[in-house]
Design a protein around this motif. Sequence first.
Motif, PDB file in Angstrom:
ATOM      1  N   SER A   1      43.671   8.262 -11.619  1.00 23.92           N
ATOM      2  CA  SER A   1      43.659   6.855 -12.274  1.00 23.92           C
ATOM      3  C   SER A   1      42.319   6.393 -12.891  1.00 23.92           C
ATOM      4  CB  SER A   1      44.242   6.026 -11.167  1.00 23.92           C
ATOM      5  OG  SER A   1      43.231   6.094  -9.984  1.00 23.92           O
ATOM      6  N   VAL A   2      42.473   5.596 -13.797  1.00 24.52           N
ATOM      7  CA  VAL A   2      41.338   4.791 -14.327  1.00 24.52           C
ATOM      8  C   VAL A   2      40.761   3.880 -13.411  1.00 24.52           C
ATOM      9  CG1 VAL A   2      40.049   3.572 -16.375  1.00 24.52           C
ATOM     10  CG2 VAL A   2      41.643   5.398 -16.540  1.00 24.52           C
ATOM     11  N   VAL A   3      39.339   3.863 -12.900  1.00 26.77           N
ATOM     12  CA  VAL A   3      38.898   2.977 -11.863  1.00 26.77           C
ATOM     13  C   VAL A   3      38.025   1.992 -12.442  1.00 26.77           C
ATOM     14  CG1 VAL A   3      39.240   4.625  -9.806  1.00 26.77           C
ATOM     15  CG2 VAL A   3      37.334   4.504 -11.220  1.00 26.77           C
ATOM     16  N   SER A   4      37.379   2.122 -13.679  1.00 25.14           N
ATOM     17  CA  SER A   4      36.679   1.010 -14.244  1.00 25.14           C
ATOM     18  C   SER A   4      36.620   1.477 -15.696  1.00 25.14           C
ATOM     19  CB  SER A   4      35.419   0.978 -13.691  1.00 25.14           C
ATOM     20  OG  SER A   4      34.646   2.224 -14.076  1.00 25.14           O
ATOM     21  N   SER A   5      36.638   0.490 -16.763  1.00 25.75           N
ATOM     22  CA  SER A   5      36.422   0.725 -18.147  1.00 25.75           C
ATOM     23  C   SER A   5      35.736  -0.447 -18.810  1.00 25.75           C
ATOM     24  CB  SER A   5      37.842   0.675 -18.602  1.00 25.75           C
ATOM     25  OG  SER A   5      38.528  -0.464 -18.649  1.00 25.75           O
ATOM     26  N   ARG A   6      35.156   0.279 -19.807  1.00 27.18           N
ATOM     27  CA  ARG A   6      34.053  -0.628 -20.705  1.00 27.18           C
ATOM     28  C   ARG A   6      34.564  -0.375 -22.133  1.00 27.18           C
ATOM     29  NH1 ARG A   6      28.012  -0.297 -19.731  1.00 27.18           N
ATOM     30  NH2 ARG A   6      28.169  -2.096 -21.197  1.00 27.18           N
ATOM     31  N   THR A   7      35.618  -1.197 -22.684  1.00 27.55           N
ATOM     32  CA  THR A   7      36.137  -0.803 -24.058  1.00 27.55           C
ATOM     33  C   THR A   7      35.440  -1.456 -25.000  1.00 27.55           C
ATOM     34  OG1 THR A   7      37.810  -2.900 -23.691  1.00 27.55           O
ATOM     35  CG2 THR A   7      38.668  -0.484 -22.985  1.00 27.55           C
ATOM     36  N   LEU A   8      35.832  -1.010 -26.182  1.00 31.24           N
ATOM     37  CA  LEU A   8      35.197  -1.530 -27.489  1.00 31.24           C
ATOM     38  C   LEU A   8      36.004  -2.880 -27.905  1.00 31.24           C
ATOM     39  CD1 LEU A   8      33.299  -1.337 -29.802  1.00 31.24           C
ATOM     40  CD2 LEU A   8      35.010   0.222 -30.818  1.00 31.24           C
ATOM     41  N   PRO A   9      35.320  -4.165 -27.963  1.00 30.42           N
ATOM     42  CA  PRO A   9      35.856  -5.343 -28.605  1.00 30.42           C
ATOM     43  C   PRO A   9      36.538  -5.092 -30.066  1.00 30.42           C
ATOM     44  CG  PRO A   9      33.958  -6.053 -27.666  1.00 30.42           C
ATOM     45  CD  PRO A   9      33.902  -4.184 -27.650  1.00 30.42           C
ATOM     46  N   VAL A  10      37.761  -5.549 -30.258  1.00 31.14           N
ATOM     47  CA  VAL A  10      38.482  -5.454 -31.555  1.00 31.14           C
ATOM     48  C   VAL A  10      37.685  -5.964 -32.669  1.00 31.14           C
ATOM     49  CG1 VAL A  10      40.516  -5.805 -32.934  1.00 31.14           C
ATOM     50  CG2 VAL A  10      40.714  -5.454 -30.602  1.00 31.14           C
ATOM     51  N   ASP A  11      36.942  -6.920 -32.432  1.00 30.61           N
ATOM     52  CA  ASP A  11      36.032  -7.634 -33.566  1.00 30.61           C
ATOM     53  C   ASP A  11      34.780  -6.604 -33.831  1.00 30.61           C
ATOM     54  OD1 ASP A  11      35.178  -9.578 -35.430  1.00 30.61           O
ATOM     55  OD2 ASP A  11      33.497  -9.586 -34.055  1.00 30.61           O
ATOM     56  N   SER A  12      34.250  -5.904 -32.842  1.00 26.09           N
ATOM     57  CA  SER A  12      33.204  -5.133 -32.727  1.00 26.09           C
ATOM     58  C   SER A  12      33.629  -3.833 -33.555  1.00 26.09           C
ATOM     59  CB  SER A  12      32.637  -4.640 -31.628  1.00 26.09           C
ATOM     60  OG  SER A  12      31.947  -5.671 -31.328  1.00 26.09           O
ATOM     61  N   ALA A  13      34.792  -3.363 -33.307  1.00 20.33           N
ATOM     62  CA  ALA A  13      35.505  -1.996 -33.777  1.00 20.33           C
ATOM     63  C   ALA A  13      35.791  -2.340 -35.601  1.00 20.33           C
ATOM     64  CB  ALA A  13      36.857  -1.611 -33.145  1.00 20.33           C
ATOM     65  N   ARG A  14      36.318  -3.537 -35.707  1.00 19.07           N
ATOM     66  CA  ARG A  14      36.404  -3.938 -37.055  1.00 19.07           C
ATOM     67  C   ARG A  14      35.182  -3.956 -37.788  1.00 19.07           C
ATOM     68  NH1 ARG A  14      38.438  -8.497 -36.444  1.00 19.07           N
ATOM     69  NH2 ARG A  14      40.543  -7.921 -36.371  1.00 19.07           N
ATOM     70  N   ARG A  15      34.408  -4.614 -37.256  1.00 19.25           N
ATOM     71  CA  ARG A  15      32.997  -4.818 -37.912  1.00 19.25           C
ATOM     72  C   ARG A  15      32.111  -3.258 -38.346  1.00 19.25           C
ATOM     73  NH1 ARG A  15      29.736  -8.735 -34.503  1.00 19.25           N
ATOM     74  NH2 ARG A  15      27.987  -8.301 -36.100  1.00 19.25           N
ATOM     75  N   ALA A  16      32.396  -2.538 -37.286  1.00 24.62           N
ATOM     76  CA  ALA A  16      31.877  -1.157 -37.356  1.00 24.62           C
ATOM     77  C   ALA A  16      32.496  -0.306 -38.507  1.00 24.62           C
ATOM     78  CB  ALA A  16      31.832  -0.469 -36.061  1.00 24.62           C
ATOM     79  N   ALA A  17      33.931  -0.707 -38.569  1.00 25.82           N
ATOM     80  CA  ALA A  17      34.755   0.323 -39.562  1.00 25.82           C
ATOM     81  C   ALA A  17      34.300  -0.399 -41.077  1.00 25.82           C
ATOM     82  CB  ALA A  17      35.894   0.069 -39.499  1.00 25.82           C
ATOM     83  N   GLU A  18      34.169  -1.843 -41.175  1.00 24.81           N
ATOM     84  CA  GLU A  18      33.761  -2.192 -42.578  1.00 24.81           C
ATOM     85  C   GLU A  18      32.385  -1.928 -42.909  1.00 24.81           C
ATOM     86  OE1 GLU A  18      34.312  -6.252 -41.542  1.00 24.81           O
ATOM     87  OE2 GLU A  18      36.322  -6.515 -41.862  1.00 24.81           O
ATOM     88  N   ALA A  19      31.369  -1.556 -42.033  1.00 24.35           N
ATOM     89  CA  ALA A  19      30.155  -1.107 -42.301  1.00 24.35           C
ATOM     90  C   ALA A  19      29.979   0.190 -42.701  1.00 24.35           C
ATOM     91  CB  ALA A  19      29.119  -1.597 -41.190  1.00 24.35           C
ATOM     92  N   LEU A  20      30.949   0.996 -41.993  1.00 19.60           N
ATOM     93  CA  LEU A  20      30.839   2.501 -42.354  1.00 19.60           C
ATOM     94  C   LEU A  20      31.635   2.674 -43.509  1.00 19.60           C
ATOM     95  CD1 LEU A  20      31.299   3.999 -38.765  1.00 19.60           C
ATOM     96  CD2 LEU A  20      29.557   4.270 -40.090  1.00 19.60           C
ATOM     97  N   THR A  21      32.769   1.921 -43.810  1.00 16.61           N
ATOM     98  CA  THR A  21      33.445   2.372 -45.067  1.00 16.61           C
ATOM     99  C   THR A  21      32.640   2.091 -46.220  1.00 16.61           C
ATOM    100  OG1 THR A  21      35.383   1.283 -44.053  1.00 16.61           O
ATOM    101  CG2 THR A  21      35.496   1.568 -46.389  1.00 16.61           C
ATOM    102  N   GLU A  22      31.522   0.991 -46.163  1.00 16.93           N
ATOM    103  CA  GLU A  22      30.496   0.937 -47.231  1.00 16.93           C
ATOM    104  C   GLU A  22      29.664   2.146 -47.078  1.00 16.93           C
ATOM    105  OE1 GLU A  22      30.340  -1.737 -49.711  1.00 16.93           O
ATOM    106  OE2 GLU A  22      32.419  -2.421 -48.904  1.00 16.93           O
TER     107      GLU A  22
END
Length: 268
Positions: free
Chosen positions: A79-100
Amino acid sequence: MIPHRLIATDLDGTLLRNDGKISERTRRALRGATDAGAEVVLVTARPPRYVDALIAAYGLAGTAVCSNGALVYDMTSRSVVSSRTLPVDSARRAAEALTEAVPGIGFAVETGHRVLFAPGYGHRLPEDVDAEFAVPSVDDLWRSEAPIVKLLAWSDAFDADTMLASAERAAGSVAQFTHSGGSGLLEISASGVTKAGTLSALCAERGIDTAEVVAFGDMPNDLSILTWAGAGYAVANAHASVLSAVSRHTASNEEDGVAVALEQLFSL
């Protein structure tokens, strides 16, 4: 008094041989260290489902730090006992920057249970065939209700080192970028999420000092634990940047480098 209270080890290219197996010599060394009182913590870029396969094959128990520090996984209860996930907005911004920054780049999302991949993402793993699901577009990655454990970025035209440098220039303030040796594969986590950050929190909970930790790794995503631990060892097959940054070296993963070091450290 044992020399080290906690052993933190990467899996692929470090603890595992190239066939994905843990050798008998390595299993014997790990048993010897745990019998002496040390705790073994797996610290890997892999998700829990991959660790589950190792649990089934070798009867592993204890704690695993998965997905480059995003998840802490209890191997005993699975079982996962703790998590630190990537916020959707941060993921989208990272993807947009990398696409460029990286023409032709493709994206996928690791949820911990599944990999959702958009058109243009061609990094497919045989062991993940049952966990991979296509989505119509990159925008559909952000519409999933599942948490983003890691954003994955892949290119067949650029190597991972080049992509990492480009990502850090383009979006270093948006997320945490690293790679673990996958061909043209970049791994993106929430800002501040690293193997060392999660491992250090685990050690604090256990009252274990940095000096009491020995760590093993081979790739840039391992550098944080190798430089944080009291004794960090790079295996001989490690990435050039790791070998140059870490003064302690051991034999390659094919030559049971983790076992070689543990046998010396624990007089096995």
